[in-house]
Design a protein around this motif. Structure first.
Motif, PDB file in Angstrom:
ATOM      1  N   ILE A 214       0.840  -0.984  -0.113  1.00  9.44           N
ATOM      2  CA  ILE A 214       0.102   0.146  -0.035  1.00  9.44           C
ATOM      3  C   ILE A 214       0.749   1.238   0.072  1.00  9.44           C
ATOM      4  O   ILE A 214       1.957   1.101   0.712  1.00  9.44           O
ATOM      5  CB  ILE A 214      -0.828   0.012   1.157  1.00  9.44           C
ATOM      6  CG1 ILE A 214      -2.089   1.005   1.011  1.00  9.44           C
ATOM      7  CG2 ILE A 214      -0.215   0.094   2.624  1.00  9.44           C
ATOM      8  CD1 ILE A 214      -3.079   1.049   2.145  1.00  9.44           C
ATOM      9  N   ARG A 215       0.610   2.126  -0.805  1.00 10.50           N
ATOM     10  CA  ARG A 215       1.299   3.327  -1.039  1.00 10.50           C
ATOM     11  C   ARG A 215       0.551   4.658  -0.553  1.00 10.50           C
ATOM     12  O   ARG A 215      -0.550   4.636  -0.758  1.00 10.50           O
ATOM     13  CB  ARG A 215       1.922   3.632  -2.418  1.00 10.50           C
ATOM     14  CG  ARG A 215       2.966   2.472  -2.794  1.00 10.50           C
ATOM     15  CD  ARG A 215       3.553   2.637  -4.310  1.00 10.50           C
ATOM     16  NE  ARG A 215       4.627   1.806  -4.506  1.00 10.50           N
ATOM     17  CZ  ARG A 215       4.412   0.595  -5.187  1.00 10.50           C
ATOM     18  NH1 ARG A 215       3.143   0.227  -5.230  1.00 10.50           N
ATOM     19  NH2 ARG A 215       5.338  -0.347  -5.355  1.00 10.50           N
ATOM     20  N   LYS A 216       1.259   5.638  -0.211  1.00 17.09           N
ATOM     21  CA  LYS A 216       0.518   6.932   0.188  1.00 17.09           C
ATOM     22  C   LYS A 216      -0.183   7.427  -1.383  1.00 17.09           C
ATOM     23  O   LYS A 216       0.479   7.392  -2.449  1.00 17.09           O
ATOM     24  CB  LYS A 216       1.485   7.874   0.498  1.00 17.09           C
ATOM     25  CG  LYS A 216       0.766   9.316   0.774  1.00 17.09           C
ATOM     26  CD  LYS A 216       1.828  10.281   1.412  1.00 17.09           C
ATOM     27  CE  LYS A 216       1.080  11.573   1.536  1.00 17.09           C
ATOM     28  NZ  LYS A 216       1.887  12.685   2.147  1.00 17.09           N
ATOM     29  N   GLY A 217      -1.589   7.729  -1.152  1.00 22.17           N
ATOM     30  CA  GLY A 217      -2.201   8.412  -2.216  1.00 22.17           C
ATOM     31  C   GLY A 217      -2.917   7.305  -2.929  1.00 22.17           C
ATOM     32  O   GLY A 217      -3.751   7.528  -4.027  1.00 22.17           O
ATOM     33  N   ASP A 218      -2.720   5.820  -2.772  1.00 29.82           N
ATOM     34  CA  ASP A 218      -3.532   5.046  -3.228  1.00 29.82           C
ATOM     35  C   ASP A 218      -4.883   4.962  -3.060  1.00 29.82           C
ATOM     36  O   ASP A 218      -5.275   5.440  -2.350  1.00 29.82           O
ATOM     37  CB  ASP A 218      -3.179   3.481  -2.808  1.00 29.82           C
ATOM     38  CG  ASP A 218      -1.594   3.040  -3.279  1.00 29.82           C
ATOM     39  OD1 ASP A 218      -1.262   3.879  -4.238  1.00 29.82           O
ATOM     40  OD2 ASP A 218      -1.223   1.913  -2.868  1.00 29.82           O
ATOM     41  N   LYS A 219      -5.681   4.514  -4.320  1.00 24.88           N
ATOM     42  CA  LYS A 219      -7.367   4.556  -4.010  1.00 24.88           C
ATOM     43  C   LYS A 219      -7.612   3.108  -3.319  1.00 24.88           C
ATOM     44  O   LYS A 219      -7.358   2.183  -4.057  1.00 24.88           O
ATOM     45  CB  LYS A 219      -8.042   4.629  -5.500  1.00 24.88           C
ATOM     46  CG  LYS A 219      -9.424   4.961  -5.310  1.00 24.88           C
ATOM     47  CD  LYS A 219      -9.768   6.333  -5.741  1.00 24.88           C
ATOM     48  CE  LYS A 219     -11.161   6.557  -5.887  1.00 24.88           C
ATOM     49  NZ  LYS A 219     -11.721   7.556  -5.032  1.00 24.88           N
ATOM     50  N   GLU A 228     -15.229   3.512  -0.748  1.00 28.14           N
ATOM     51  CA  GLU A 228     -13.803   3.621  -1.563  1.00 28.14           C
ATOM     52  C   GLU A 228     -13.023   5.157  -0.786  1.00 28.14           C
ATOM     53  O   GLU A 228     -13.894   5.855  -0.582  1.00 28.14           O
ATOM     54  CB  GLU A 228     -13.893   3.891  -2.843  1.00 28.14           C
ATOM     55  CG  GLU A 228     -14.592   2.632  -3.519  1.00 28.14           C
ATOM     56  CD  GLU A 228     -14.650   2.635  -5.066  1.00 28.14           C
ATOM     57  OE1 GLU A 228     -14.162   3.645  -5.565  1.00 28.14           O
ATOM     58  OE2 GLU A 228     -15.237   1.472  -5.764  1.00 28.14           O
ATOM     59  N   TYR A 229     -11.962   4.792  -0.745  1.00 26.71           N
ATOM     60  CA  TYR A 229     -11.241   6.510  -0.171  1.00 26.71           C
ATOM     61  C   TYR A 229      -9.671   6.401  -0.644  1.00 26.71           C
ATOM     62  O   TYR A 229      -9.488   5.416  -1.389  1.00 26.71           O
ATOM     63  CB  TYR A 229     -10.940   6.023   1.370  1.00 26.71           C
ATOM     64  CG  TYR A 229     -12.180   5.842   2.211  1.00 26.71           C
ATOM     65  CD1 TYR A 229     -13.150   6.695   2.288  1.00 26.71           C
ATOM     66  CD2 TYR A 229     -12.661   4.505   2.687  1.00 26.71           C
ATOM     67  CE1 TYR A 229     -14.282   6.514   3.227  1.00 26.71           C
ATOM     68  CE2 TYR A 229     -14.048   4.345   3.185  1.00 26.71           C
ATOM     69  CZ  TYR A 229     -14.603   5.414   3.743  1.00 26.71           C
ATOM     70  OH  TYR A 229     -15.879   5.263   4.562  1.00 26.71           O
ATOM     71  N   ASP A 230      -9.353   7.708  -0.657  1.00 26.81           N
ATOM     72  CA  ASP A 230      -7.749   7.901  -0.632  1.00 26.81           C
ATOM     73  C   ASP A 230      -7.027   7.721   0.424  1.00 26.81           C
ATOM     74  O   ASP A 230      -7.485   7.977   1.568  1.00 26.81           O
ATOM     75  CB  ASP A 230      -7.693   9.401  -1.411  1.00 26.81           C
ATOM     76  CG  ASP A 230      -8.358   9.477  -2.703  1.00 26.81           C
ATOM     77  OD1 ASP A 230      -8.233   8.546  -3.667  1.00 26.81           O
ATOM     78  OD2 ASP A 230      -8.973  10.476  -2.841  1.00 26.81           O
ATOM     79  N   ALA A 231      -5.916   7.058   0.238  1.00 23.72           N
ATOM     80  CA  ALA A 231      -4.932   6.724   1.410  1.00 23.72           C
ATOM     81  C   ALA A 231      -4.210   8.034   1.327  1.00 23.72           C
ATOM     82  O   ALA A 231      -3.092   8.274   0.944  1.00 23.72           O
ATOM     83  CB  ALA A 231      -4.085   5.373   1.098  1.00 23.72           C
ATOM     84  N   ASP A 269     -12.355  -6.002   8.958  1.00 24.91           N
ATOM     85  CA  ASP A 269     -12.482  -5.900   7.458  1.00 24.91           C
ATOM     86  C   ASP A 269     -11.318  -5.855   6.890  1.00 24.91           C
ATOM     87  O   ASP A 269     -10.218  -5.902   7.457  1.00 24.91           O
ATOM     88  CB  ASP A 269     -13.353  -4.441   7.390  1.00 24.91           C
ATOM     89  CG  ASP A 269     -13.705  -4.468   5.878  1.00 24.91           C
ATOM     90  OD1 ASP A 269     -13.734  -5.317   5.244  1.00 24.91           O
ATOM     91  OD2 ASP A 269     -14.494  -3.455   5.812  1.00 24.91           O
ATOM     92  N   THR A 270     -11.300  -5.853   5.482  1.00 29.29           N
ATOM     93  CA  THR A 270     -10.054  -5.961   4.663  1.00 29.29           C
ATOM     94  C   THR A 270      -9.816  -4.968   3.816  1.00 29.29           C
ATOM     95  O   THR A 270     -10.949  -4.571   3.351  1.00 29.29           O
ATOM     96  CB  THR A 270     -10.238  -7.468   3.903  1.00 29.29           C
ATOM     97  OG1 THR A 270     -10.410  -8.494   4.567  1.00 29.29           O
ATOM     98  CG2 THR A 270      -8.785  -7.727   3.053  1.00 29.29           C
ATOM     99  N   ILE A 271      -8.771  -4.330   3.719  1.00 24.35           N
ATOM    100  CA  ILE A 271      -8.513  -3.225   2.904  1.00 24.35           C
ATOM    101  C   ILE A 271      -7.970  -3.599   1.539  1.00 24.35           C
ATOM    102  O   ILE A 271      -7.062  -4.594   1.734  1.00 24.35           O
ATOM    103  CB  ILE A 271      -7.465  -2.044   3.705  1.00 24.35           C
ATOM    104  CG1 ILE A 271      -8.167  -1.562   4.839  1.00 24.35           C
ATOM    105  CG2 ILE A 271      -7.410  -0.995   2.574  1.00 24.35           C
ATOM    106  CD1 ILE A 271      -7.176  -0.836   5.456  1.00 24.35           C
ATOM    107  N   THR A 272      -8.596  -3.271   0.444  1.00 23.61           N
ATOM    108  CA  THR A 272      -7.599  -3.788  -0.970  1.00 23.61           C
ATOM    109  C   THR A 272      -7.658  -2.574  -1.637  1.00 23.61           C
ATOM    110  O   THR A 272      -8.461  -1.451  -1.530  1.00 23.61           O
ATOM    111  CB  THR A 272      -8.462  -5.127  -1.502  1.00 23.61           C
ATOM    112  OG1 THR A 272      -7.854  -5.346  -2.650  1.00 23.61           O
ATOM    113  CG2 THR A 272     -10.066  -4.437  -1.703  1.00 23.61           C
ATOM    114  N   HIS A 273      -7.152  -2.875  -2.992  1.00 23.95           N
ATOM    115  CA  HIS A 273      -6.948  -1.440  -4.077  1.00 23.95           C
ATOM    116  C   HIS A 273      -8.291  -1.512  -4.780  1.00 23.95           C
ATOM    117  O   HIS A 273      -9.210  -2.591  -5.108  1.00 23.95           O
ATOM    118  CB  HIS A 273      -5.886  -1.873  -5.022  1.00 23.95           C
ATOM    119  CG  HIS A 273      -4.439  -1.370  -4.360  1.00 23.95           C
ATOM    120  ND1 HIS A 273      -3.496  -2.152  -4.401  1.00 23.95           N
ATOM    121  CD2 HIS A 273      -4.437  -0.171  -3.586  1.00 23.95           C
ATOM    122  CE1 HIS A 273      -2.613  -1.512  -3.630  1.00 23.95           C
ATOM    123  NE2 HIS A 273      -3.107  -0.451  -3.329  1.00 23.95           N
TER     124      HIS A 273
END
Length: 593
Positions: A214-219, A228-231, A269-273
C-alpha cells in the motif's frame, strides 16, 4: 520480509505484561527513559493498573549484524477484554506467554494460550518476576511444561522490574517466531485489527498487510462495507505515528483516509485496492457476542443525540460494545448496550464521563434469554420489559457458561458452595500440580453477572482465578419480578430471576429501596410483584407537619378537623405526586449483600 517479526504478549491479569513491554522498548532503544507503563496511555489504565486496550508499537533490533523490525502488541489480561486479545492474535505470527513465577498458571493464561494455539502461533513461554522473594521458578516451570508440552530449556526466565533476561526474550523472538508469509506481488489484502477516532483527522484504522503493497495516495476500498477512499497517509506505529511512503507485506501500520462515519470502519474488515481488488476478504476473528445487557440513559433528556455520538466514537475504539435505541417510562429515551462483562460496563460508563463529559444512568444489568411462544416461534429478549404476556409464553431458555476456576485446594469447599448456590453443576475437577486445583462448572450466566467475581475473590483471599465462555441455552423456570412504586411499575428496576429466588430477591429489593428513596410528603408503597401477585411490600412513611401544634386546649373536634383536612391534602398529593428514584437505587441491586 524475512526481517519482520509480529508478536503479542498474552498473560493473566497482573502478571507483568506491560512492565515487560516497557523493558523491551527500553532494550531496543525505542524510547530513552521509561516512566512506567508507556503503552497504557488512558488515564483509567494508569489509575487502575490494568490494560484495557491492546497497544501496537514497532521496535528495531540489531541481531548478529542484521536489523530486524519487531511489531509488538501488548494485550489486556482481564477476562472481560478477551476480545481485544483475539484480535491482536489474528495480526501476529507468535506470542510471548508470560507467567508470574510467584502465582503460577492462572485461568486466563490457559484460555489465552488456547486462543493463540488455535491460530497456529509460535509460543515463547516466559517466567516473569523471578527476582521476587516468593518466586517458585521450578514448580511453575513444571506447570508450564505440563500445559504446553515444551522442553525445560525453551522456558525463559526474566524480570520486568530489573530487566533481567529481556535480551534473551528479544533473541528468542527473532530466532523462534517465523517471519510473515505472503506475496508482495499479489493484490493488496490488509486486515484491520483496531481503530481510533481523532477529532481533527477522522478515523484512523490500524492494519496488518497479509499480501501486496500500500502506498500513500492509493485509491483503496474496504471489502465488507464497499466504501472507497484515498490513502491520505500511511505509516508505522512507534510512540507516535510515523508516516511512510509505502508499507509492504508483513508490515503493521495505520491508514488515515478522512473517514468521518464510524459505521464505515469495521474491525476485522479487509482493505484492498480499487483498481486491483483481492478476490476474498481475510477470514479474521468472529463477531463479538455481548454477554451482559444494560440500559444507558442520559440524566438530561436533551443529551440523547450527544450520547449516541459519544457511544459511536467509543465503539470505534472498543469494538466489543454494541448498542441500540430503547425507551423507558421511568427514564425516557436511551440505549440498550451490550457489554462483555461487569468490568467492561464500568469502564464504558467511566469513559463516557471522562472522555465525552456524559452523565448517564445505568440500569440493572441482565443477560439475553430465548423466549418460545405457544406457536413455536422464538425470540431473543435482552430486557425484562420486552417479555411477552405470561399466557403467551411456552418456555424460556437461559444461557449457561463453562466456567474454569483455578484455586488453592484449601479453598475448594467455599468455592463449591458459592457455585452450587448460584445453581452451578460441577463437571470436572483436576489437580494441576501440588495443591492447585482446576474446577469446571456449568453455571447460568445470569447468576454470575452481578456479584459472582467479587465474592469469588473475597472467599479465596484474591487467589482464585476465573475464566468462562458461553456454552449453550437450557430450559429454565424464570419469573419476571416487577418493582412498583405507589402501584406504578418502574421498568428500569424489573429483573428476570429464577422462581426459587424470586420472593427473597423481591423482599431484599424492597428493603434496600426503602433505605435509598428519600421521604416525600405522602406515603410511598414499594412492592415487588410477580405477575399480579404481590410478594413483598415496604412503606416509606411521609414527612408530615404537626398541624395540631397550635391547638393547646379546647375541644378534640378542632384537632380532628385539622387532621382530616391534612389527610385530604395528602391523598390529593399522592395522586399527582411522582417519586424520584435516585441513581444509587439502580446500582443498589448490584450490591444487595
Amino acid at each position: 520480509m524475512n526481517h519482520i517479526r509480529n508478536f503479542c504478549i498474552i498473560a493473566h491479569i497482573d502478571h507483568g505484561k506491560s512492565t515487560l513491554a516497557d523493558r523491551l522498548l527500553e532494550c531496543t532503544q525505542t524510547i530513552q527513559v521509561v516512566e512506567g507503563q508507556m503503552l497504557d496511555d488512558m488515564d483509567l489504565e494508569k489509575e487502575r493498573g490494568i490494560t484495557i486496550k491492546s497497544h501496537a508499537i514497532q521496535m528495531e533490533y540489531n541481531y548478529n549484524g542484521d536489523n530486524y523490525i519487531l511489531n509488538l502488541i501488548d494485550t489486556p489480561g482481564h477476562v472481560d477484554f478477551s476480545y481485544e486479545v483475539s484480535r491482536s492474535i489474528a495480526a501476529c505470527e507468535g506470542a510471548i506467554l508470560v507467567v508470574d513465577a510467584t502465582q503460577g498458571v492462572q485461568a486466563q493464561t490457559i484460555s489465552n494460550l488456547y486462543m493463540a494455539i488455535d491460530q497456529d502461533l509460535e509460543i515463547i513461554p516466559v517466567l516473569n518476576k523471578i527476582d521476587m522473594p516468593s518466586a517458585m521458578p521450578d514448580e511453575v516451570e513444571d506447570e508450564i511444561i505440563e500445559l504446553i508440552g515444551c522442553d525445560r530449556k525453551d522456558i525463559l526466565r526474566a524480570s520486568g522490574k530489573t530487566g533481567e533476561g529481556v535480551e534473551e526474550i528479544l533473541k528468542a523472538v527473532v530466532e523462534r517466531i517465523p517471519s510473515p508469509k505472503g506475496d508482495v506481488n499479489a493484490p493488496l489484502q490488509a486486515l484491520i485489527f483496531d481503530s481510533v477516532f481523532n477529532p481533527f483527522r477522522g478515523i484512523i484504522a490500524y492494519f496488518k498487510i497479509e499480501n501486496g503493497i500500500i502506498r500513500k495516495g492509493d485509491k483503496v476500498k474496504f471489502f465488507n462495507t464497499g466504501m472507497e477512499y484515498d490513502a491520505d497517509e500511511v505509516g508505522v506505529l512507534k510512540m507516535d505515528m510515523l508516516p511512510r511512503k509505502e508499507l509492504r507485506t508483513g508490515d503493521v501500520g495505520y491508514i488515515i483516509s478522512g473517514i468521518k462515519e464510524s459505521k464505515d470502519v469495521k474491525v476485522g474488515d479487509t482493505i484492498t485496492h480499487v483498481s486491483r481488488p483481492c478476490e476474498k476478504a481475510i477470514s479474521g476473528f468472529q463477531e463479538v457476542k455481548p454477554m451482559v445487557f444494560a440500559g444507558v440513559y442520559p440524566i438530561d433528556p436533551s443529551d440523547y443525540e450527544n450520547l449516541r455520538t459519544s457511544l459511536e466514537k467509543l465503539q470505534l475504539n472498543d469494538a466489543a460494545l454494541t448498542f441500540s435505541p430503547e425507551s423507558s417510562v421511568a427514564l425516557g429515551f436511551g440505549f440498550r448496550c451490550g457489554f462483555l462483562g461487569l468490568l467492561h460496563m464500568e469502564i464504558v460508563q467511566e469513559r463516557l464521563d471522562r472522555e465525552f463529559n456524559m452523565d448517564v444512568i445505568t440500569t440493572v444489568p441482565n443477560v439475553s434469554y430465548m423466549v418460545y411462544d405457544k406457536q413455536g416461534g422464538a425470540k431473543e429478549v435482552h430486557n425484562p420489559s420486552g417479555l411477552p404476556e405470561i399466557t403467551m409464553i411456552d418456555h424460556i431458555e437461559e444461557p449457561y457458561i463453562k466456567a474454569s476456576i483455578i484455586t488453592d485446594s484449601s479453598y475448594i469447599g467455599p468455592i463449591m458452595k458459592l457455585c452450587l448456590d448460584k445453581r452451578g453443576e460441577l463437571t470436572k475437577q483436576d489437580y494441576i500440580s501440588g495443591n492447585r486445583v482446576e474446577l469446571n462448572f456449568m453455571i447460568p450466566l445470569g447468576e454470575i453477572v452481578i456479584d459472582f467475581y467479587d465474592k469469588l475473590k473475597s472467599i479465596s483471599r484474591g487467589y482464585a482465578s476465573f475464566d468462562y465462555h458461553v456454552d449453550c441455552y437450557r430450559l429454565s423456570k424464570l419469573a419476571k419480578l416487577d418493582i412498583l412504586l405507589n402501584g406504578e411499575p418502574v421498568d428500569a428496576l424489573s429483573t428476570l430471576t429464577h422462581n426459587d429466588n424470586a420472593v427473597t430477591f423481591g423482599r431484599r429489593m424492597c428493603e434496600k429501596l426503602k433505605e435509598l428513596i428519600p421521604r416525600q410528603q405522602f406515603d410511598i408503597a414499594i412492592q415487588a410483584a410477580i405477575g399480579a401477585k404481590i410478594v413483598a411490600r415496604e412503606t416509606i412513611k411521609c414527612v408530615r407537619k404537626d398541624v395540631t401544634a397550635k391547638c393547646y386546649g379546647g375541644d378534640v373536634s378542632r384537632k380532628r378537623k385539622l387532621l382530616e383536612k391534612q389527610k385530604k391534602g395528602k391523598k390529593r398529593m399522592k395522586q399527582i405526586g411522582n417519586v424520584e428514584v435516585p441513581q444509587k437505587a439502580f446500582l443498589a441491586v448490584l450490591k444487595l449483600d
